[in-house]
Scaffold this motif. Structure first.
Motif, PDB file in Angstrom:
ATOM      1  N   ILE A  87       0.817  -1.205   0.000  1.00 44.50           N
ATOM      2  CA  ILE A  87       0.000   0.000   0.000  1.00 44.50           C
ATOM      3  C   ILE A  87       0.858   1.265   0.000  1.00 44.50           C
ATOM      4  O   ILE A  87       0.466   2.303  -0.549  1.00 44.50           O
ATOM      5  N   ASN A  88       2.074   1.186   0.571  1.00 46.31           N
ATOM      6  CA  ASN A  88       2.939   2.362   0.601  1.00 46.31           C
ATOM      7  C   ASN A  88       3.393   2.787  -0.788  1.00 46.31           C
ATOM      8  O   ASN A  88       3.653   3.960  -1.037  1.00 46.31           O
ATOM      9  N   VAL A  89       3.519   1.822  -1.693  1.00 42.85           N
ATOM     10  CA  VAL A  89       3.891   2.153  -3.066  1.00 42.85           C
ATOM     11  C   VAL A  89       2.821   3.013  -3.720  1.00 42.85           C
ATOM     12  O   VAL A  89       3.097   3.986  -4.419  1.00 42.85           O
ATOM     13  N   VAL A  90       1.566   2.654  -3.471  1.00 46.54           N
ATOM     14  CA  VAL A  90       0.466   3.444  -4.029  1.00 46.54           C
ATOM     15  C   VAL A  90       0.447   4.836  -3.412  1.00 46.54           C
ATOM     16  O   VAL A  90       0.243   5.836  -4.089  1.00 46.54           O
ATOM     17  N   GLU A 128      -4.680  -6.681  -1.520  1.00 45.55           N
ATOM     18  CA  GLU A 128      -6.021  -6.130  -1.726  1.00 45.55           C
ATOM     19  C   GLU A 128      -6.108  -4.680  -1.261  1.00 45.55           C
ATOM     20  O   GLU A 128      -6.788  -3.859  -1.876  1.00 45.55           O
ATOM     21  N   ASP A 129      -5.412  -4.346  -0.181  1.00 43.08           N
ATOM     22  CA  ASP A 129      -5.425  -2.965   0.301  1.00 43.08           C
ATOM     23  C   ASP A 129      -4.795  -2.024  -0.710  1.00 43.08           C
ATOM     24  O   ASP A 129      -5.283  -0.903  -0.932  1.00 43.08           O
ATOM     25  N   ALA A 130      -3.694  -2.469  -1.326  1.00 40.28           N
ATOM     26  CA  ALA A 130      -3.030  -1.633  -2.330  1.00 40.28           C
ATOM     27  C   ALA A 130      -3.930  -1.446  -3.549  1.00 40.28           C
ATOM     28  O   ALA A 130      -4.011  -0.352  -4.123  1.00 40.28           O
ATOM     29  N   GLN A 131      -4.631  -2.522  -3.956  1.00 45.80           N
ATOM     30  CA  GLN A 131      -5.550  -2.397  -5.087  1.00 45.80           C
ATOM     31  C   GLN A 131      -6.697  -1.452  -4.755  1.00 45.80           C
ATOM     32  O   GLN A 131      -7.112  -0.642  -5.598  1.00 45.80           O
ATOM     33  N   GLY A 138      -9.927   5.705  -2.771  1.00 46.04           N
ATOM     34  CA  GLY A 138      -8.777   5.234  -2.017  1.00 46.04           C
ATOM     35  C   GLY A 138      -7.884   6.372  -1.560  1.00 46.04           C
ATOM     36  O   GLY A 138      -8.114   7.551  -1.822  1.00 46.04           O
ATOM     37  N   ALA A 139      -6.793   5.981  -0.891  1.00 42.54           N
ATOM     38  CA  ALA A 139      -5.920   6.968  -0.267  1.00 42.54           C
ATOM     39  C   ALA A 139      -5.332   7.998  -1.233  1.00 42.54           C
ATOM     40  O   ALA A 139      -5.295   9.177  -0.901  1.00 42.54           O
ATOM     41  N   ILE A 173      -9.272  -7.417  -7.425  1.00 39.72           N
ATOM     42  CA  ILE A 173     -10.555  -7.174  -6.755  1.00 39.72           C
ATOM     43  C   ILE A 173     -11.558  -6.610  -7.757  1.00 39.72           C
ATOM     44  O   ILE A 173     -11.203  -5.874  -8.677  1.00 39.72           O
ATOM     45  N   GLU A 174     -12.820  -6.962  -7.560  1.00 46.58           N
ATOM     46  CA  GLU A 174     -13.868  -6.572  -8.499  1.00 46.58           C
ATOM     47  C   GLU A 174     -14.049  -5.054  -8.612  1.00 46.58           C
ATOM     48  O   GLU A 174     -14.224  -4.552  -9.728  1.00 46.58           O
ATOM     49  N   PRO A 175     -14.016  -4.271  -7.514  1.00 41.36           N
ATOM     50  CA  PRO A 175     -14.175  -2.822  -7.677  1.00 41.36           C
ATOM     51  C   PRO A 175     -13.125  -2.195  -8.591  1.00 41.36           C
ATOM     52  O   PRO A 175     -13.413  -1.235  -9.309  1.00 41.36           O
TER      53      PRO A 175
END
Length: 356
Positions: A87-90, A128-131, A138-139, A173-175
């Motif tokens: 997630i930090n990469v995103v 999944e959090d990163a996606q 999202g963040a 993930i679908e979203p």
């Protein structure tokens, strides 16, 4: 014969198509993306399909055709999501790259539309959090919605993408999948692969007979990238004349006679002979997971084994493969598979299996 002196550049990169229209065997994808390039209206895109079918090549070609060599580095961010997967990469790389606005002006004959392109290769390896952070809610987009329109994502995945209620997205993930235009990349046919391999062989001054060409297509299993890598490895080791045996030796594929010897011992119901062949496989250092894969092909293609027998054998293949992933002993698992093949072919009742 002494090996031919080769350039250090990987042939996968050297012969990578530079334009979308040159991508092989993906006619529908090429047709749609050619229209997209003409209008420069590039939506978020999800490329999915087997490895080595042109997903990453197409993504890079789109970026090069839109921005050209001079603006490529400032307008395109390439991330291999199998490495940069958290997630930090995103929140850092992607957010910081997308935050800088760009203008629209043709440069050096390239259209250069007013957005950037972010290529997420192997995105099915992302958490999944990163996606979830890639989506507008999202963040990266929490503080300003303008970032949503400043970049276009090109996501590649080897997973299967489902539609609606029949969702089989795998790790995507679908979203996230629902926000992208989906493009399915088909497996390459043997004819397409052979044509490309012959072209590279001609350019590099290699001699491939029909048997070697057929072997290369078989061991690469529709993955053109893998086939080109095997070809370059064989050229470095064996020179300009490459045989079927040379390709098998560099690919790590178990020779057919070794596989057939084990299968014949199982078919004959000779446990001592099967044990001898299993020990030979282990002594030669062949990976048992590869042996299971090749034994599977032999079993499925056998006309004198019933569907019920094949099902029992393949079920054991799956169990043994799972045990190998969990760290089980290779000798015991392959011997267990061999004994189960003998029982299935002889229609003996199932017995307890060897432990791991």
């Amino acid at each position: 014969m002494a090996p031919v002196l080769q350039s250090s550049q990987p042939w996968v990169e050297k012969y990578r198509p530079r334009q979308v229209k040159d991508v092989a065997h993906q006619d529908e994808v090429v047709r749609v993306l050619t229209n997209t390039l003409e209008t420069t209206n590039c939506p978020h895109m999800l490329f999915y399909g087997p490895p080595g079918t042109g997903k990453t090549t197409t993504a890079l070609a789109i970026a090069h055709q839109l921005f050209g060599p001079e603006l490529y580095k400032s307008r395109v961010l390439e991330l291999n999501a199998s490495d940069d997967r958290g997630i930090n990469v995103v929140r850092t790389k992607i957010k910081n790259f997308a935050a800088v606005a760009v203008g629209s002006a043709r440069h050096g004959g390239y259209p250069c539309p007013p957005y950037k392109i972010i290529i997420l290769d192997e995105a099915d390896s992302m958490t999944e959090d990163a996606q979830a952070c890639l989506m507008p809610c999202g963040a990266p987009w929490r503080h300003t919605q303008k970032l949503q329109d400043s970049s276009s994502f090109v996501i590649t995945s080897a997973g299967i993408i489902g539609m609606g209620m029949s969702l089989i997205t795998g790790p995507i993930i679908e979203p996230l999948a629902s926000r992208c235009a989906k493009f399915r990349f088909k497996p390459l046919t043997e004819e397409i692969m052979s044509s490309r391999i012959l072209y590279i062989s001609k350019e590099e001054g290699l001699n491939l007979d029909s048997e070697a060409l057929s072997t290369l297509s078989a061991i690469s299993q529709g993955d053109l990238r893998r086939a080109i890598t095997y070809l370059q490895s064989a050229a470095r080791l064996f020179g300009s004349s490459i045989s079927s045996k040379d390709l098998i030796s560099v690919s790590g594929v178990i020779p057919g006679d070794v596989v057939q010897a084990l299968f014949s011992a199982c078919r004959n119901g000779n446990f001592d002979m099967a044990d001898k062949e299993v020990k030979n496989v282990i002594a030669e250092g062949y990976p048992v997971s590869q042996m299971l894969s090749q034994l599977y092909d032999v079993i499925v293609e056998s006309d004198d084994i019933s569907d019920e027998q094949k099902a029992r054998i393949c079920k054991k293949f799956a169990e043994a493969d799972k045990c190998l992933v969990d760290g089980a002993d290779e000798y015991l698992q392959l011997l267990d598979v061999a004994s189960n093949i003998m029982r299935a072919i002889s229609n003996m009742p199932q017995e307890c299996s060897f432990g791991s």
